[in-house]
Design a protein around this motif. Structure first.
Motif, PDB file in Angstrom:
ATOM      1  N   HIS B 253     -10.455   9.683 -13.630  1.00 32.16           N
ATOM      2  CA  HIS B 253      -9.277  10.421 -13.589  1.00 32.16           C
ATOM      3  C   HIS B 253      -9.425  11.348 -14.586  1.00 32.16           C
ATOM      4  O   HIS B 253      -9.169  12.754 -14.329  1.00 32.16           O
ATOM      5  CB  HIS B 253      -7.784   9.575 -13.342  1.00 32.16           C
ATOM      6  CG  HIS B 253      -6.912  10.289 -13.211  1.00 32.16           C
ATOM      7  ND1 HIS B 253      -5.726  11.281 -13.953  1.00 32.16           N
ATOM      8  CD2 HIS B 253      -6.225  10.336 -11.672  1.00 32.16           C
ATOM      9  CE1 HIS B 253      -5.271  11.597 -13.441  1.00 32.16           C
ATOM     10  NE2 HIS B 253      -5.175  11.473 -12.041  1.00 32.16           N
ATOM     11  N   ARG B 256     -12.321  14.089 -14.337  1.00 30.57           N
ATOM     12  CA  ARG B 256     -12.461  15.115 -13.338  1.00 30.57           C
ATOM     13  C   ARG B 256     -11.802  16.366 -13.611  1.00 30.57           C
ATOM     14  O   ARG B 256     -12.365  17.624 -13.139  1.00 30.57           O
ATOM     15  CB  ARG B 256     -12.048  14.709 -12.042  1.00 30.57           C
ATOM     16  CG  ARG B 256     -10.611  14.066 -11.909  1.00 30.57           C
ATOM     17  CD  ARG B 256     -10.297  13.714 -10.670  1.00 30.57           C
ATOM     18  NE  ARG B 256      -8.893  13.373 -10.667  1.00 30.57           N
ATOM     19  CZ  ARG B 256      -8.315  13.117  -9.567  1.00 30.57           C
ATOM     20  NH1 ARG B 256      -8.575  12.785  -8.313  1.00 30.57           N
ATOM     21  NH2 ARG B 256      -6.950  12.860  -9.656  1.00 30.57           N
ATOM     22  N   THR B 257     -10.725  16.346 -14.482  1.00 32.34           N
ATOM     23  CA  THR B 257     -10.068  17.843 -14.904  1.00 32.34           C
ATOM     24  C   THR B 257     -11.020  18.652 -15.617  1.00 32.34           C
ATOM     25  O   THR B 257     -11.467  19.793 -15.236  1.00 32.34           O
ATOM     26  CB  THR B 257      -8.726  17.654 -15.362  1.00 32.34           C
ATOM     27  OG1 THR B 257      -8.137  16.737 -14.510  1.00 32.34           O
ATOM     28  CG2 THR B 257      -7.880  18.926 -15.592  1.00 32.34           C
ATOM     29  N   THR B 260     -13.842  19.520 -13.455  1.00 33.89           N
ATOM     30  CA  THR B 260     -13.477  20.704 -12.530  1.00 33.89           C
ATOM     31  C   THR B 260     -13.479  22.108 -13.165  1.00 33.89           C
ATOM     32  O   THR B 260     -13.902  23.013 -12.615  1.00 33.89           O
ATOM     33  CB  THR B 260     -12.077  20.575 -11.881  1.00 33.89           C
ATOM     34  OG1 THR B 260     -12.142  19.264 -11.597  1.00 33.89           O
ATOM     35  CG2 THR B 260     -11.756  21.379 -10.738  1.00 33.89           C
ATOM     36  N   ARG B 261     -13.035  22.035 -14.503  1.00 32.54           N
ATOM     37  CA  ARG B 261     -13.037  23.287 -15.283  1.00 32.54           C
ATOM     38  C   ARG B 261     -14.443  23.881 -15.492  1.00 32.54           C
ATOM     39  O   ARG B 261     -14.640  25.070 -15.353  1.00 32.54           O
ATOM     40  CB  ARG B 261     -12.224  23.071 -16.500  1.00 32.54           C
ATOM     41  CG  ARG B 261     -10.921  23.740 -16.461  1.00 32.54           C
ATOM     42  CD  ARG B 261     -10.244  23.652 -17.924  1.00 32.54           C
ATOM     43  NE  ARG B 261      -9.395  22.221 -17.863  1.00 32.54           N
ATOM     44  CZ  ARG B 261      -8.724  21.650 -18.739  1.00 32.54           C
ATOM     45  NH1 ARG B 261      -9.059  21.963 -19.959  1.00 32.54           N
ATOM     46  NH2 ARG B 261      -8.218  20.570 -18.661  1.00 32.54           N
ATOM     47  N   ARG B 263     -16.949  22.933 -13.744  1.00 35.87           N
ATOM     48  CA  ARG B 263     -17.534  23.682 -12.551  1.00 35.87           C
ATOM     49  C   ARG B 263     -16.888  25.040 -12.327  1.00 35.87           C
ATOM     50  O   ARG B 263     -17.928  26.025 -11.975  1.00 35.87           O
ATOM     51  CB  ARG B 263     -16.974  22.760 -11.296  1.00 35.87           C
ATOM     52  CG  ARG B 263     -17.964  23.054 -10.110  1.00 35.87           C
ATOM     53  CD  ARG B 263     -17.385  22.307  -8.947  1.00 35.87           C
ATOM     54  NE  ARG B 263     -18.108  22.751  -7.722  1.00 35.87           N
ATOM     55  CZ  ARG B 263     -17.988  23.889  -7.128  1.00 35.87           C
ATOM     56  NH1 ARG B 263     -17.463  24.933  -7.582  1.00 35.87           N
ATOM     57  NH2 ARG B 263     -18.836  24.260  -6.131  1.00 35.87           N
ATOM     58  N   ALA B 264     -15.813  25.475 -12.688  1.00 35.92           N
ATOM     59  CA  ALA B 264     -15.108  26.883 -12.383  1.00 35.92           C
ATOM     60  C   ALA B 264     -15.850  27.596 -13.273  1.00 35.92           C
ATOM     61  O   ALA B 264     -16.055  28.950 -12.905  1.00 35.92           O
ATOM     62  CB  ALA B 264     -13.699  26.378 -12.641  1.00 35.92           C
ATOM     63  N   HIS B 267     -19.320  28.688 -12.051  1.00 36.82           N
ATOM     64  CA  HIS B 267     -19.055  29.177 -10.772  1.00 36.82           C
ATOM     65  C   HIS B 267     -18.953  30.514 -11.136  1.00 36.82           C
ATOM     66  O   HIS B 267     -19.359  31.692 -10.366  1.00 36.82           O
ATOM     67  CB  HIS B 267     -17.858  28.482 -10.054  1.00 36.82           C
ATOM     68  CG  HIS B 267     -17.662  29.051  -8.504  1.00 36.82           C
ATOM     69  ND1 HIS B 267     -18.650  29.176  -7.641  1.00 36.82           N
ATOM     70  CD2 HIS B 267     -16.618  30.018  -8.423  1.00 36.82           C
ATOM     71  CE1 HIS B 267     -17.867  29.919  -6.604  1.00 36.82           C
ATOM     72  NE2 HIS B 267     -16.838  30.095  -6.952  1.00 36.82           N
ATOM     73  N   ARG B 268     -17.773  30.935 -12.143  1.00 35.55           N
ATOM     74  CA  ARG B 268     -17.496  32.152 -12.268  1.00 35.55           C
ATOM     75  C   ARG B 268     -18.771  33.007 -13.034  1.00 35.55           C
ATOM     76  O   ARG B 268     -19.040  34.118 -12.620  1.00 35.55           O
ATOM     77  CB  ARG B 268     -16.345  32.251 -13.437  1.00 35.55           C
ATOM     78  CG  ARG B 268     -15.213  32.461 -12.886  1.00 35.55           C
ATOM     79  CD  ARG B 268     -14.146  32.731 -14.055  1.00 35.55           C
ATOM     80  NE  ARG B 268     -14.270  32.081 -15.291  1.00 35.55           N
ATOM     81  CZ  ARG B 268     -13.216  30.859 -15.248  1.00 35.55           C
ATOM     82  NH1 ARG B 268     -12.713  30.237 -14.375  1.00 35.55           N
ATOM     83  NH2 ARG B 268     -13.554  30.237 -16.292  1.00 35.55           N
ATOM     84  N   HIS B 271     -21.468  34.066 -10.684  1.00 40.56           N
ATOM     85  CA  HIS B 271     -21.087  35.233  -9.964  1.00 40.56           C
ATOM     86  C   HIS B 271     -21.187  36.877 -10.696  1.00 40.56           C
ATOM     87  O   HIS B 271     -20.890  37.796 -10.144  1.00 40.56           O
ATOM     88  CB  HIS B 271     -19.745  35.346  -9.184  1.00 40.56           C
ATOM     89  CG  HIS B 271     -19.515  34.421  -8.061  1.00 40.56           C
ATOM     90  ND1 HIS B 271     -19.627  32.948  -7.998  1.00 40.56           N
ATOM     91  CD2 HIS B 271     -19.323  34.654  -6.712  1.00 40.56           C
ATOM     92  CE1 HIS B 271     -19.559  32.593  -6.888  1.00 40.56           C
ATOM     93  NE2 HIS B 271     -19.423  33.660  -5.881  1.00 40.56           N
ATOM     94  N   GLU B 288     -24.504  22.007  -8.094  1.00 38.74           N
ATOM     95  CA  GLU B 288     -24.647  20.963  -7.133  1.00 38.74           C
ATOM     96  C   GLU B 288     -24.617  19.544  -7.822  1.00 38.74           C
ATOM     97  O   GLU B 288     -24.029  18.760  -7.213  1.00 38.74           O
ATOM     98  CB  GLU B 288     -26.143  21.102  -6.500  1.00 38.74           C
ATOM     99  CG  GLU B 288     -26.201  20.824  -5.115  1.00 38.74           C
ATOM    100  CD  GLU B 288     -27.643  21.263  -4.641  1.00 38.74           C
ATOM    101  OE1 GLU B 288     -28.336  20.403  -4.300  1.00 38.74           O
ATOM    102  OE2 GLU B 288     -27.905  22.525  -4.712  1.00 38.74           O
ATOM    103  N   ASP B 291     -20.878  18.815  -8.428  1.00 40.44           N
ATOM    104  CA  ASP B 291     -20.346  18.389  -7.252  1.00 40.44           C
ATOM    105  C   ASP B 291     -20.665  17.015  -6.769  1.00 40.44           C
ATOM    106  O   ASP B 291     -19.719  16.249  -6.340  1.00 40.44           O
ATOM    107  CB  ASP B 291     -20.952  19.394  -6.094  1.00 40.44           C
ATOM    108  CG  ASP B 291     -20.050  20.634  -6.063  1.00 40.44           C
ATOM    109  OD1 ASP B 291     -18.995  20.618  -7.002  1.00 40.44           O
ATOM    110  OD2 ASP B 291     -20.635  21.704  -5.669  1.00 40.44           O
ATOM    111  N   GLU B 295     -17.972  14.204  -6.408  1.00 40.61           N
ATOM    112  CA  GLU B 295     -17.903  13.311  -5.284  1.00 40.61           C
ATOM    113  C   GLU B 295     -17.868  11.789  -5.374  1.00 40.61           C
ATOM    114  O   GLU B 295     -17.002  11.046  -4.730  1.00 40.61           O
ATOM    115  CB  GLU B 295     -19.059  13.885  -4.198  1.00 40.61           C
ATOM    116  CG  GLU B 295     -18.837  13.380  -2.737  1.00 40.61           C
ATOM    117  CD  GLU B 295     -17.798  14.090  -2.239  1.00 40.61           C
ATOM    118  OE1 GLU B 295     -16.726  13.267  -1.975  1.00 40.61           O
ATOM    119  OE2 GLU B 295     -17.791  15.545  -2.234  1.00 40.61           O
ATOM    120  N   ARG B 298     -14.302  10.711  -6.621  1.00 40.45           N
ATOM    121  CA  ARG B 298     -13.306  11.020  -5.521  1.00 40.45           C
ATOM    122  C   ARG B 298     -13.701   9.657  -4.839  1.00 40.45           C
ATOM    123  O   ARG B 298     -12.642   9.011  -4.337  1.00 40.45           O
ATOM    124  CB  ARG B 298     -13.802  12.371  -4.611  1.00 40.45           C
ATOM    125  CG  ARG B 298     -12.574  12.847  -4.137  1.00 40.45           C
ATOM    126  CD  ARG B 298     -13.089  13.775  -2.761  1.00 40.45           C
ATOM    127  NE  ARG B 298     -13.816  14.771  -3.099  1.00 40.45           N
ATOM    128  CZ  ARG B 298     -13.105  15.968  -3.010  1.00 40.45           C
ATOM    129  NH1 ARG B 298     -12.253  16.357  -2.199  1.00 40.45           N
ATOM    130  NH2 ARG B 298     -14.079  17.115  -3.186  1.00 40.45           N
TER     131      ARG B 298
END
Lengths: 226, 466
Positions: B253, B256-257, B260-261, B263-264, B267-268, B271, B288, B291, B295, B298
């Motif tokens: 738990h 993952r936050t 996630t950050r 990953r964000a 991701h930015r 781009h 990947e 992710d 997963e 999750r």
């Protein structure tokens, strides 16, 4: 697009806001249920993202209140509770889609855009869908590319329709599995891929422009441009 | 130590093969011991009563006989035969017997028994049997003029008393034995019923339901004390298990936050325009992998969620045959693509008490695995059959199977057999199946399909449906 994000966890809120802002959307963040409800009632938004568990007023009560006051803004519920019953509770209360934490920002964005599009484009007596040179006959349940008409199986047709209605949008395998099949668990990569391959075999003959794009780790997309 | 262990094992195997029998139970044995002791006590008591009474009667008889004998001996010789005749005539109840014998043993007068030759005539009371077969206690004495006088008295009463006492002993002993045996069986049945409840509760614990507690009768007896002690231990174990699970869940738990950050952020960056191709590739790979990690978290949290779910929440009668058909339809294209033949064998239609969506998720996981691990040209069978011990759902493949020593482990979180390493997935598919099966109280078995793996879900719930 104007998005209202109701989320008490600042980190999650900033992930949502960043992703949406980068893609040119305008985001307002509320950190409690009360503030969120006040904003949603007073200002027009295109989509609302709503955390399921919030201080003061929880997500379920909030969306229920919104629907009672005839606010029909699409709501994406975001929750750490992945159970199907929770999802059904969320949708029954008035939510339009349900996203489970942890989520990838791409998928969150995709779901928001799908919701927005569904709200915006809903012509009543539509009989066909056009995406580039692809024409989907919604009554005959067939797909046409150029002058070639392909008969599709029921599932293939639903899959193609979902992709075409959200042309230009990357759709994750979970979103596809939920919308096309109605199952709420992770089917793994291969299953959806096989159905996509089947569509490709019928709709992308050698020499034709590729129709369905695979974005590794993200999902699938039909390119909407001609 | 080893001997004790072997004895316990032998005992355990007895108990499991024969079940708990009444005659083995402690209350039954105790009742048996008490019953025997009671019967012995009654024998002693009746024996004492008989002894005292007989002693008293004999002394009384001897007193009367001696007095009568003295009275007659005091008479003159010429009056004696008449006195004897008179006494016999007056003895209406024929309690006494008399005899007057000459010096050479010839009977002169009286009806008493013959005095056997050689019997001392010393006035000592003796038991004899008269010609009517009655027991008679006699005193013989030699009169001053040489004749022998015999006076006796009937002791049939004593024999009668002995018979009555012996009868009461037999009847009361029999009654005690019957009542004791019945009480023993009833008492032991009661305690056996409680033991059976305790046994059922402990089986539930063995199956992994740590929330089960030993039932208490509320009487505060030794079984209650025992159950209380076990319950305290179970509470401790459950708390420990929760702590361990809590640590694992909290890790998933909490991680993952930030993940996630991260990953964000990646991701930015991916781009950013004009990124060198190498950097873009690296970024894509990192995303990947993240992710994949997310997963897994999750799936891990999904298992916790299934485990924490209220057992009865969405459980209702579900047509399992239709679930098999749905799975066949959903996975047919995937099987075809993999060159695997996917078939369904549905016998009679089966309805099970289940959460249909969860059961389908379990089935889908099994079919997905079976196809994934099947060699090209292999065959995967989804089936439903109804052996006598309840309907079962099975998925059989012709893949590498799972080694016997690995079969228990694959149901645990994150375990993947060595041969599975190449296949994609969170590695939690079978663990999710395990969690779903446990939630329903179904049974899960992994077996060798020669070649391949057969996974069976027994659909008869281990607890009664709500």
């Amino acid at each position: 697009m104007r998005v209202l994000t109701i989320e008490d966890d600042r980190a999650t809120a900033s992930v949502i806001a960043d992703e949406l802002t980068v893609h040119g959307h305008e985001v307002t963040v509320a950190t409690t249920g009360r503030d969120g409800l006040a904003l949603a009632l007073s200002e027009p938004f295109d989509v609302i993202t709503l955390d399921r568990m919030l201080p003061e007023l929880d997500g379920l009560s909030l969306v229920r209140t919104l629907r009672e006051r005839s606010v029909s803004t699409p709501v994406l519920m975001i929750s750490a509770l992945s159970d199907v019953d929770e999802r059904i509770n969320g949708l029954r209360a008035g939510g339009d889609d349900y996203l489970i934490k942890p989520f990838s920002p791409d998928e969150m964005l995709a779901r928001i855009e799908v919701l927005h599009r569904r709200q915006a484009v809903a012509p009543p007596n539509q009989t066909e869908l056009r995406v580039g040179d692809l024409v989907i006959d919604l009554i005959g349940r067939t797909a046409r590319r150029g002058d070639r008409v392909e008969k599709l199986r029921e599932t293939e047709f639903k899959l193609l329709e979902f992709l075409a209605r959200n042309a230009g949008q990357v759709l994750s395998r979970r979103m596809i599995f939920e919308h096309v099949w109605g199952y709420f668990f992770d089917p793994g990569d291969n299953l959806i891929n096989v159905y996509i391959s089947a569509l490709r075999k019928k709709l992308e003959l050698p020499g034709e422009r590729p129709l369905i794009e695979t974005l590794r780790g993200k999902g699938y997309r039909i390119d909407g441009r001609d | 130590m080893g001997g004790t262990r072997a004895r316990l094992d032998r005992l355990a195997s007895h108990l499991t093969t024969d079940g708990l029998r009444a005659w083995r139970s402690t209350p039954f044995r105790l009742t048996l011991i008490y019953g025997t002791a009671f019967i012995v006590a009654i024998i002693v008591l009746l024996g004492a009563v008989y002894g005292q009474t007989a002693d008293f009667l004999i002394r009384r008889v001897d007193g009367i006989t001696r007095a009568e004998s003295s009275r007659l001996a005091a008479l003159r010789p010429e009056d004696l035969p008449a006195a004897i005749r008179l006494s016999i005539a007056n003895d209406h109840l024929r309690l006494n017997s008399y005899g007057l014998f000459s010096r050479d043993g010839q009977r002169i007068e009286g009806d008493g028994p013959e005095l056997p030759a050689g019997t001392p005539r010393d006035q000592t009371p003796r038991e004899l049997v008269d010609h009517d077969g009655r027991s008679v206690r006699v005193i013989a004495r030699v009169l001053p003029w040489g004749e022998v006088l015999l006076v006796g008295r009937d002791t049939t009463q004593l024999v009668e008393l002995r018979r009555v006492l012996l009868n009461s002993l037999l009847w009361s002993g029999g009654a005690i034995a019957v009542v004791g045996f019945t009480a023993g069986v009833l008492l032991s049945r009661r305690s056996l019923r409680r033991l059976a409840q305790l046994e059922a509760a402990s089986s539930a614990v063995v199956r992994g339901d740590l929330r089960t507690r030993m039932p208490l009768a509320g009487s505060g007896d030794e079984l209650d004390l025992f159950a209380l002690a076990i319950n305290r231990a179970l509470e401790e174990v459950e708390q420990l298990m929760l702590d361990i699970k809590g640590v694992a869940d909290a890790a998933a738990h909490d991680l993952r936050t930030p993940l996630t950050r991260v990953r964000a952020a990646l991701h930015r960056v991916s781009h950013v325009p004009d990124l060198p191709a190498v950097a873009a590739d690296e970024l894509d790979q990192a995303i990947e992998q993240l992710d994949g990690l997310l997963e897994r978290f999750r799936a891990l949290l999904r298992i916790s969620e299934i485990e924490a779910q209220d057992r009865c929440a969405a459980i209702m009668p579900v047509g399992v045959s239709s679930l098999v058909e749905q799975a066949l339809e959903l996975y047919a294209p995937l099987a075809e693509e993999a060159g695997v033949t996917l078939v369904a064998q549905i016998g009679a239609p089966v309805t099970a008490e289940a959460d249909g969506r969860l059961l389908f998720e379990a089935l889908a996981n099994l079919v997905d695995n079976a196809i994934k691990f099947s060699p090209p040209g292999g065959r995967v069978e989804i089936g439903l059959r109804t052996p006598p011990d309840g309907p079962e759902l099975y998925v059989r493949d012709q893949g590498p199977g799972i080694r016997l020593e690995d079969r228990q482990h694959v149901l645990k979180r994150f375990h993947r057999g060595a041969h599975h390493a190449a296949a994609e997935g969170s590695g939690l598919g079978l663990s999710i199946v395990g969690a779903i099966v446990r939630l329903h109280g179904f049974s899960l078995q992994l077996d060798d399909a020669h070649p391949g793996l057969e996974v069976r879900i027994g659909l008869a719930a281990a607890w009664p449906s709500p």
